[in-house]
Motif scaffolding. Structure first.
Motif, short mmCIF file in Angstrom:
data_model
loop_
_atom_site.label_atom_id
_atom_site.label_comp_id
_atom_site.label_asym_id
_atom_site.label_seq_id
_atom_site.Cartn_x
_atom_site.Cartn_y
_atom_site.Cartn_z
N VAL A 1 -28.00 89.54 122.46
CA VAL A 1 -27.09 90.52 121.87
C VAL A 1 -27.37 91.89 122.45
O VAL A 1 -26.48 92.62 122.87
CB VAL A 1 -27.23 90.54 120.32
CG1 VAL A 1 -26.44 91.69 119.71
CG2 VAL A 1 -26.80 89.21 119.74
N VAL A 2 -28.66 92.26 122.45
CA VAL A 2 -29.09 93.56 122.94
C VAL A 2 -30.56 93.45 123.32
O VAL A 2 -31.28 92.60 122.78
CB VAL A 2 -28.87 94.66 121.87
CG1 VAL A 2 -29.78 94.47 120.66
CG2 VAL A 2 -28.99 96.07 122.42
N ARG B 1 -23.07 97.79 126.33
CA ARG B 1 -21.68 98.28 126.23
C ARG B 1 -20.75 97.20 125.66
O ARG B 1 -19.67 97.48 125.22
CB ARG B 1 -21.19 98.78 127.57
CG ARG B 1 -21.99 99.99 128.05
CD ARG B 1 -21.39 100.63 129.27
NE ARG B 1 -22.31 101.56 129.90
CZ ARG B 1 -22.57 102.78 129.47
NH1 ARG B 1 -21.97 103.22 128.39
NH2 ARG B 1 -23.41 103.56 130.11
N GLY B 2 -21.23 95.95 125.61
CA GLY B 2 -20.47 94.86 125.02
C GLY B 2 -20.63 94.75 123.51
O GLY B 2 -20.00 93.90 122.87
N LEU B 3 -21.48 95.60 122.93
CA LEU B 3 -21.65 95.58 121.47
C LEU B 3 -20.35 96.01 120.80
O LEU B 3 -19.64 96.87 121.29
CB LEU B 3 -22.78 96.53 121.06
CG LEU B 3 -24.19 96.11 121.50
CD1 LEU B 3 -25.18 97.25 121.25
CD2 LEU B 3 -24.63 94.85 120.78
N THR B 4 -20.08 95.39 119.66
CA THR B 4 -18.84 95.72 118.93
C THR B 4 -19.09 96.47 117.64
O THR B 4 -18.16 97.03 117.06
CB THR B 4 -18.05 94.45 118.61
OG1 THR B 4 -18.87 93.56 117.84
CG2 THR B 4 -17.58 93.76 119.89
N GLY B 5 -20.34 96.47 117.14
CA GLY B 5 -20.60 97.17 115.90
C GLY B 5 -22.07 97.32 115.60
O GLY B 5 -22.91 96.63 116.18
N ILE B 6 -22.34 98.27 114.71
CA ILE B 6 -23.70 98.53 114.23
C ILE B 6 -23.64 98.67 112.72
O ILE B 6 -22.72 99.30 112.19
CB ILE B 6 -24.27 99.85 114.80
CG1 ILE B 6 -24.41 99.79 116.32
CG2 ILE B 6 -25.62 100.19 114.16
CD1 ILE B 6 -24.85 101.10 116.94
N THR B 7 -24.61 98.09 112.04
CA THR B 7 -24.81 98.32 110.61
C THR B 7 -26.21 98.85 110.42
O THR B 7 -27.17 98.28 110.95
CB THR B 7 -24.63 97.02 109.80
OG1 THR B 7 -23.32 96.51 110.02
CG2 THR B 7 -24.85 97.27 108.31
N VAL B 8 -26.33 99.95 109.69
CA VAL B 8 -27.64 100.50 109.37
C VAL B 8 -27.83 100.38 107.86
O VAL B 8 -26.96 100.80 107.08
CB VAL B 8 -27.78 101.97 109.83
CG1 VAL B 8 -29.06 102.59 109.28
CG2 VAL B 8 -27.76 102.03 111.35
#
Length: 132
Positions: A49-50, A109-116
């Motif tokens: 993913v990352v 750069r292919g990530l679509t979202g982040i949740t913190v």
């Protein structure tokens, strides 16, 4: 959808305005456990993913700007209640800036979202989710 979560922590001081906050209106400390979850529909060419090391380093860089500080004195928070919800949004937005700047590598750069998610304690936490 795939996701990877990394965890760190920060220790801050702050006060909250408004009767709803009771004794938290006075200056007090808080230690937050911070989870940052990165999402994408498909894995990158390396099957991840990352890059976890880069993601952890960038989360630490973001948190270092707040750790051991009185947020009431920070210009970025002037006129703002630094609630757990607000801090989750600020951290997510700053991580998103780091993704867009390339600090997590080109494949991020292919990530679509982040949740913190900020854990105030073992029984209470708040999250902010954003698209990239």
């Amino acid at each position: 959808m795939y996701s990877v979560t990394i965890r760190d922590h920060m220790m801050i001081a702050h006060s909250l305005r408004g009767d709803v906050f009771g004794p938290a209106q006075r200056l007090h400390g808080a230690t937050y456990v911070v989870d940052a979850t990165f999402r994408r529909a498909d894995l990158d060419a390396d099957g991840v993913v990352v890059d976890i090391g880069r993601a952890a380093r960038e989360l630490r860089n973001v948190l270092d700007r707040f750790t051991y500080r009185n947020l009431d004195d920070e210009p970025a928070f002037a006129g703002m209640n630094t609630t757990t919800e607000v801090l989750a949004r600020v951290i997510a937005d700053r991580l998103a800036e780091r993704v867009h700047a390339g600090a997590l590598g080109d494949n991020a750069r292919g990530l679509t979202g982040i949740t913190v998610t900020l854990h105030e304690s073992h029984v209470a936490w708040a999250s902010y989710e954003r698209a990239l």
